[in-house]
Design an enzyme around this catalytic site. Structure first.
Site: not given
Ligand code: NAX
Length: 328
Positions: A159, A187
């Site tokens: 952000d 966030h």
């Molecule tokens: P993806 O869905 O591409 O990847 C997430 C991965 O996490 C998947 O491979 C899934 O299998 C894995 N996963 C799920 N549960 C798990 C667990 N218990 N242990 C280990 N791995 C697990 O998502 P991606 O685009 O990489 O985003 C990841 C996270 O970042 C999401 O929650 C998203 O909302 C968050 N974000 C946070 C941001 C921030 O500024 N704080 C911005 C970007 C993003 O939106």
């Protein structure tokens, strides 16, 4: 060359990790002389995909990368780690209520907090990226009582980077000349991007940009930037999220230069009248791997009303999360 440190990335088969792993393994976070063992955590159905990521990491031939360990077992992933990028989380699916998402993620971050408590180094630096990032960081810390709560942080650096980019583009100046924009709070769409202390080429942003923009379009553009990226790309921010996660841990590891502050979600100590024990994004300065909330910044009544909104949301999230933890 120093001894390798162990670093974990969760959600390692996902899209943010795909960009983040390159930056870490290339030495851009911990330094070009710091060898690394990377442990990669994901869930069992993703182990095949993760194997492909491991192959690519090997094929990058990174000189600093001594070992890569893919696993679905938190006890293996968190063993002796010095830094943890907690990216993996349950994504929001269609029809899912905010409460359902929070409840699914609280369970994940409880397990990972316990694993950090039992297996990680006691000075581990934890960054939570997975949403709802602030509350997930709070839960993680709650279940890791043997690790100082200052070591648990949530990412609002994306952000902040978005806010800097907006101001740099508006002024037509190089982004490296734009400093000290602040993200306050959660966030989420209630965050408050604040330019009151920002500078561009050493001059106050408030002298260079109209107040009407700073109090309206600037705030909403930053708040809604994630949604705008999804609308255009059909996928959520990944490259920019990875860069921000790397920026966050790099600055925590190496410190911030004097007079420059960065935004991090940290456990509130009551600064600026924010209730204690919620993870709230503040401006911080970092020295010797310790962050300190920048004190004494002025908040006008407009800013204060925005902080109240984001505080209220974080208190509600905390209450819901604690209810899940206590089985209510
Ligand atoms: P993806 O869905 O591409 O990847 C997430 C991965 O996490 C998947 O491979 C899934 O299998 C894995 N996963 C799920 N549960 C798990 C667990 N218990 N242990 C280990 N791995 C697990 O998502 P991606 O685009 O990489 O985003 C990841 C996270 O970042 C999401 O929650 C998203 O909302 C968050 N974000 C946070 C941001 C921030 O500024 N704080 C911005 C970007 C993003 O939106």
């Amino acid at each position: 060359m120093s001894e390798p440190i162990r670093v974990v990335v969760t959600g390692a088969a996902g899209q943010i990790a795909y960009s983040l792993l390159y930056i870490i393994a290339n030495g851009e976070v911990f330094g070009k002389d710091q060898k690394l063992v990377l442990t990669l955590l994901d869930i069992p159905p993703m182990m095949g995909v993760l194997e492909g990521v491991v192959m690519e990491l090997h094929d990058c031939a990174f000189p600093l990368l001594t070992e890569v360990i893919p696993t679905a077992d938190p006890a293996v992933a968190f063993k002796d780690v010095s830094a943890a990028f907690l990216v993996g989380a349950m994504p929001r699916r269609e029809g899912m209520e905010r409460k359902d998402l929070l409840s699914a993620n609280v369970k994940i971050f409880k397990v990972q907090g316990e694993a950090l408590n039992n297996h990680a180094k006691k000075d581990v630096k934890v960054l939570v990226v997975g949403n709802p990032a602030n509350t997930n960081a709070l839960i993680c810390s709650h279940f890791a009582p043997s690790i100082p709560k200052e070591n648990f942080t949530a990412m609002t650096r994306l952000d902040q980077n978005r806010a800097r980019a907006q101001i740099a583009q508006r002024l037509g100046t190089d982004i490296s000349n734009v400093k000290n924009l602040i993200i306050w709070g959660n966030h989420s769409a209630t965050q408050y991007p604040d330019a009151a202390n920002g500078t561009a080429n050493g001059k106050p942003v408030t002298d260079l940009v109209e107040a009407s923009y700073l109090q309206s379009d600037f705030v909403t553009t930053v708040q809604k930037r994630g949604a705008a990226v999804i609308a255009a790309r059909k996928m959520s921010s990944a490259m920019s999220a990875a860069k921000a996660a790397a920026d966050h841990i790099r600055d925590w590891w190496h410190g911030t230069e004097s007079g420059r502050f960065v935004s991090m979600g940290v456990v509130s100590d009551g600064s600026y009248g924010i209730p204690k024990d919620i993870v709230f994004s503040f401006p911080v300065e970092i020295k010797n791997k310790q962050w300190k909330i920048v004190q004494g910044l002025k908040l006008d009544s407009f800013a204060r009303s925005k902080l109240d909104i984001t505080t209220k949301e974080l208190l509600e999230e905390k209450e819901e999360a604690m209810a899940v933890c206590n089985g209510n």
